[in-house]
Design a protein around this motif. Structure first.
Motif, PDB file in Angstrom:
ATOM      1  N   VAL A  30       8.816 136.608   7.587  1.00 56.65           N
ATOM      2  CA  VAL A  30       7.731 135.789   6.914  1.00 56.65           C
ATOM      3  C   VAL A  30       6.990 136.707   6.065  1.00 56.65           C
ATOM      4  O   VAL A  30       6.555 137.862   6.699  1.00 56.65           O
ATOM      5  CB  VAL A  30       6.882 134.587   7.673  1.00 56.65           C
ATOM      6  CG1 VAL A  30       5.785 134.227   6.902  1.00 56.65           C
ATOM      7  CG2 VAL A  30       7.519 133.889   8.360  1.00 56.65           C
ATOM      8  N   THR A  31       7.113 136.679   4.839  1.00 53.74           N
ATOM      9  CA  THR A  31       6.490 137.654   4.133  1.00 53.74           C
ATOM     10  C   THR A  31       5.158 137.082   3.777  1.00 53.74           C
ATOM     11  O   THR A  31       4.905 135.941   3.537  1.00 53.74           O
ATOM     12  CB  THR A  31       7.180 137.882   2.647  1.00 53.74           C
ATOM     13  OG1 THR A  31       7.273 136.718   2.083  1.00 53.74           O
ATOM     14  CG2 THR A  31       8.553 138.570   2.995  1.00 53.74           C
ATOM     15  N   ILE A  32       3.985 137.909   3.719  1.00 51.74           N
ATOM     16  CA  ILE A  32       2.693 137.679   3.085  1.00 51.74           C
ATOM     17  C   ILE A  32       2.304 138.433   2.026  1.00 51.74           C
ATOM     18  O   ILE A  32       2.890 139.561   1.383  1.00 51.74           O
ATOM     19  CB  ILE A  32       1.921 138.056   4.492  1.00 51.74           C
ATOM     20  CG1 ILE A  32       1.642 139.509   4.707  1.00 51.74           C
ATOM     21  CG2 ILE A  32       1.928 137.227   5.610  1.00 51.74           C
ATOM     22  CD1 ILE A  32       0.754 140.183   5.796  1.00 51.74           C
ATOM     23  N   GLY A  33       1.203 137.913   1.191  1.00 53.36           N
ATOM     24  CA  GLY A  33       0.820 138.154   0.049  1.00 53.36           C
ATOM     25  C   GLY A  33      -0.786 138.117  -0.054  1.00 53.36           C
ATOM     26  O   GLY A  33      -1.215 137.574   0.962  1.00 53.36           O
ATOM     27  N   GLU A  34      -1.409 138.463  -0.955  1.00 49.59           N
ATOM     28  CA  GLU A  34      -2.823 138.188  -1.495  1.00 49.59           C
ATOM     29  C   GLU A  34      -3.014 136.810  -1.367  1.00 49.59           C
ATOM     30  O   GLU A  34      -2.589 136.199  -2.215  1.00 49.59           O
ATOM     31  CB  GLU A  34      -3.511 139.069  -2.598  1.00 49.59           C
ATOM     32  CG  GLU A  34      -3.159 140.613  -2.280  1.00 49.59           C
ATOM     33  CD  GLU A  34      -3.270 141.171  -3.707  1.00 49.59           C
ATOM     34  OE1 GLU A  34      -3.753 140.692  -4.714  1.00 49.59           O
ATOM     35  OE2 GLU A  34      -3.429 142.641  -3.682  1.00 49.59           O
ATOM     36  N   ALA A  62      -4.568 146.125   5.997  1.00 49.94           N
ATOM     37  CA  ALA A  62      -5.448 145.363   7.083  1.00 49.94           C
ATOM     38  C   ALA A  62      -6.013 144.293   6.564  1.00 49.94           C
ATOM     39  O   ALA A  62      -6.079 143.285   7.248  1.00 49.94           O
ATOM     40  CB  ALA A  62      -6.602 146.329   7.582  1.00 49.94           C
ATOM     41  N   ALA A  63      -6.640 143.822   5.231  1.00 49.20           N
ATOM     42  CA  ALA A  63      -7.097 142.729   4.708  1.00 49.20           C
ATOM     43  C   ALA A  63      -5.891 141.610   4.695  1.00 49.20           C
ATOM     44  O   ALA A  63      -6.195 140.521   4.963  1.00 49.20           O
ATOM     45  CB  ALA A  63      -7.390 143.079   3.369  1.00 49.20           C
ATOM     46  N   LEU A  64      -4.564 142.209   4.400  1.00 55.18           N
ATOM     47  CA  LEU A  64      -3.573 141.112   4.269  1.00 55.18           C
ATOM     48  C   LEU A  64      -3.333 140.483   5.467  1.00 55.18           C
ATOM     49  O   LEU A  64      -3.034 139.336   5.705  1.00 55.18           O
ATOM     50  CB  LEU A  64      -2.290 142.065   3.833  1.00 55.18           C
ATOM     51  CG  LEU A  64      -2.195 142.107   2.170  1.00 55.18           C
ATOM     52  CD1 LEU A  64      -0.983 143.128   1.621  1.00 55.18           C
ATOM     53  CD2 LEU A  64      -2.235 140.843   1.411  1.00 55.18           C
ATOM     54  N   HIS A  68      -3.899 136.641   6.789  1.00 52.45           N
ATOM     55  CA  HIS A  68      -2.907 135.797   7.480  1.00 52.45           C
ATOM     56  C   HIS A  68      -2.946 135.638   8.673  1.00 52.45           C
ATOM     57  O   HIS A  68      -1.830 135.014   9.329  1.00 52.45           O
ATOM     58  CB  HIS A  68      -1.741 136.376   6.682  1.00 52.45           C
ATOM     59  CG  HIS A  68      -1.501 136.248   5.287  1.00 52.45           C
ATOM     60  ND1 HIS A  68      -1.026 135.088   4.726  1.00 52.45           N
ATOM     61  CD2 HIS A  68      -1.685 137.024   4.241  1.00 52.45           C
ATOM     62  CE1 HIS A  68      -1.123 135.398   3.563  1.00 52.45           C
ATOM     63  NE2 HIS A  68      -1.422 136.331   3.046  1.00 52.45           N
ATOM     64  N   GLY A  69      -3.866 136.034   9.470  1.00 50.03           N
ATOM     65  CA  GLY A  69      -4.124 135.559  10.829  1.00 50.03           C
ATOM     66  C   GLY A  69      -3.016 136.595  11.753  1.00 50.03           C
ATOM     67  O   GLY A  69      -2.760 136.153  12.891  1.00 50.03           O
ATOM     68  N   VAL A  70      -2.687 137.552  11.269  1.00 49.61           N
ATOM     69  CA  VAL A  70      -1.940 138.573  12.146  1.00 49.61           C
ATOM     70  C   VAL A  70      -2.726 138.903  13.369  1.00 49.61           C
ATOM     71  O   VAL A  70      -3.543 139.296  13.056  1.00 49.61           O
ATOM     72  CB  VAL A  70      -1.488 139.748  11.401  1.00 49.61           C
ATOM     73  CG1 VAL A  70      -0.951 140.852  12.108  1.00 49.61           C
ATOM     74  CG2 VAL A  70      -0.413 139.260  10.168  1.00 49.61           C
ATOM     75  N   ARG A  71      -2.108 138.729  14.517  1.00 49.65           N
ATOM     76  CA  ARG A  71      -3.006 138.899  15.672  1.00 49.65           C
ATOM     77  C   ARG A  71      -2.886 140.288  16.057  1.00 49.65           C
ATOM     78  O   ARG A  71      -3.878 140.877  16.704  1.00 49.65           O
ATOM     79  CB  ARG A  71      -2.588 137.840  16.941  1.00 49.65           C
ATOM     80  CG  ARG A  71      -2.650 136.590  16.626  1.00 49.65           C
ATOM     81  CD  ARG A  71      -2.257 135.905  17.824  1.00 49.65           C
ATOM     82  NE  ARG A  71      -0.737 135.976  18.433  1.00 49.65           N
ATOM     83  CZ  ARG A  71       0.140 135.149  18.205  1.00 49.65           C
ATOM     84  NH1 ARG A  71       0.155 134.052  17.403  1.00 49.65           N
ATOM     85  NH2 ARG A  71       1.363 135.561  18.600  1.00 49.65           N
ATOM     86  N   GLU A  72      -1.715 141.062  15.824  1.00 51.69           N
ATOM     87  CA  GLU A  72      -1.605 142.564  16.182  1.00 51.69           C
ATOM     88  C   GLU A  72      -0.756 143.122  15.240  1.00 51.69           C
ATOM     89  O   GLU A  72       0.242 142.840  15.021  1.00 51.69           O
ATOM     90  CB  GLU A  72      -1.171 142.503  17.792  1.00 51.69           C
ATOM     91  CG  GLU A  72      -1.135 143.900  18.430  1.00 51.69           C
ATOM     92  CD  GLU A  72      -0.711 143.806  19.895  1.00 51.69           C
ATOM     93  OE1 GLU A  72      -1.371 143.995  20.675  1.00 51.69           O
ATOM     94  OE2 GLU A  72       0.756 143.441  20.094  1.00 51.69           O
ATOM     95  N   VAL A  87      -6.454 144.013  15.459  1.00 52.27           N
ATOM     96  CA  VAL A  87      -5.948 144.758  16.757  1.00 52.27           C
ATOM     97  C   VAL A  87      -4.799 145.240  16.413  1.00 52.27           C
ATOM     98  O   VAL A  87      -3.864 145.086  15.698  1.00 52.27           O
ATOM     99  CB  VAL A  87      -5.769 143.701  17.808  1.00 52.27           C
ATOM    100  CG1 VAL A  87      -5.180 144.511  19.060  1.00 52.27           C
ATOM    101  CG2 VAL A  87      -7.030 142.835  17.989  1.00 52.27           C
ATOM    102  N   THR A  88      -4.511 146.886  16.861  1.00 51.64           N
ATOM    103  CA  THR A  88      -3.545 147.607  16.615  1.00 51.64           C
ATOM    104  C   THR A  88      -2.767 147.981  17.929  1.00 51.64           C
ATOM    105  O   THR A  88      -3.598 147.896  18.845  1.00 51.64           O
ATOM    106  CB  THR A  88      -3.902 148.841  15.874  1.00 51.64           C
ATOM    107  OG1 THR A  88      -4.731 149.646  16.555  1.00 51.64           O
ATOM    108  CG2 THR A  88      -4.252 148.558  14.561  1.00 51.64           C
ATOM    109  N   ARG A  89      -1.562 148.351  17.831  1.00 51.38           N
ATOM    110  CA  ARG A  89      -0.816 148.458  19.161  1.00 51.38           C
ATOM    111  C   ARG A  89       0.079 149.693  18.526  1.00 51.38           C
ATOM    112  O   ARG A  89       0.901 149.332  17.518  1.00 51.38           O
ATOM    113  CB  ARG A  89      -0.291 147.708  19.755  1.00 51.38           C
ATOM    114  CG  ARG A  89       0.363 148.092  21.075  1.00 51.38           C
ATOM    115  CD  ARG A  89       1.297 147.401  21.899  1.00 51.38           C
ATOM    116  NE  ARG A  89       1.191 145.801  21.751  1.00 51.38           N
ATOM    117  CZ  ARG A  89       1.939 145.007  22.450  1.00 51.38           C
ATOM    118  NH1 ARG A  89       2.618 145.539  23.191  1.00 51.38           N
ATOM    119  NH2 ARG A  89       1.837 143.730  22.191  1.00 51.38           N
TER     120      ARG A  89
END
Length: 94
Positions: A30-34, A62-64, A68-72, A87-89
């Motif tokens: 799934v690609t994400i954009g602005e 980070a804003a993207l 888009h609700g990226v959890r990690e 959150v980063t890992r």
């Protein structure tokens, strides 16, 4: 993948492009954009993180993710820890 000071040996451009083509060909990708609120999200991160110069690119990523609700975000780049709400890992650490 192609940076000689980061990877030993670095991938060739042909190898890197083939890998990206493989990722893009995945049916689960799934690609994400602005999004419409991109500027508001980015601006808040720039201000909160006191970001300038090359770090602006990291803030954009980070804003993207946040929009888009990226959890990690999996990354070995510790600079992303400066952005609230993301959150980063490090996938290379246990």
């Amino acid at each position: 993948m192609t940076h000689p000071r980061v990877y030993a040996p670095p991938s060739t451009t042909t190898e890197a492009l083939a890998q990206i083509d493989a990722w893009l060909g995945s049916p689960s990708l799934v690609t994400i954009g602005e999004a419409d609120n991109h500027w508001e999200t980015l601006r808040a991160l720039l201000e909160a993180g006191k970001v300038a110069g090359p770090m602006v690119h990291d803030a954009r990523i980070a804003a993207l993710c946040i929009a888009h609700g990226v959890r990690e975000l999996w990354t070995v780049d510790r600079d992303f820890s400066r952005f609230p709400g993301l959150v980063t890992r490090n996938p290379l650490q246990g």
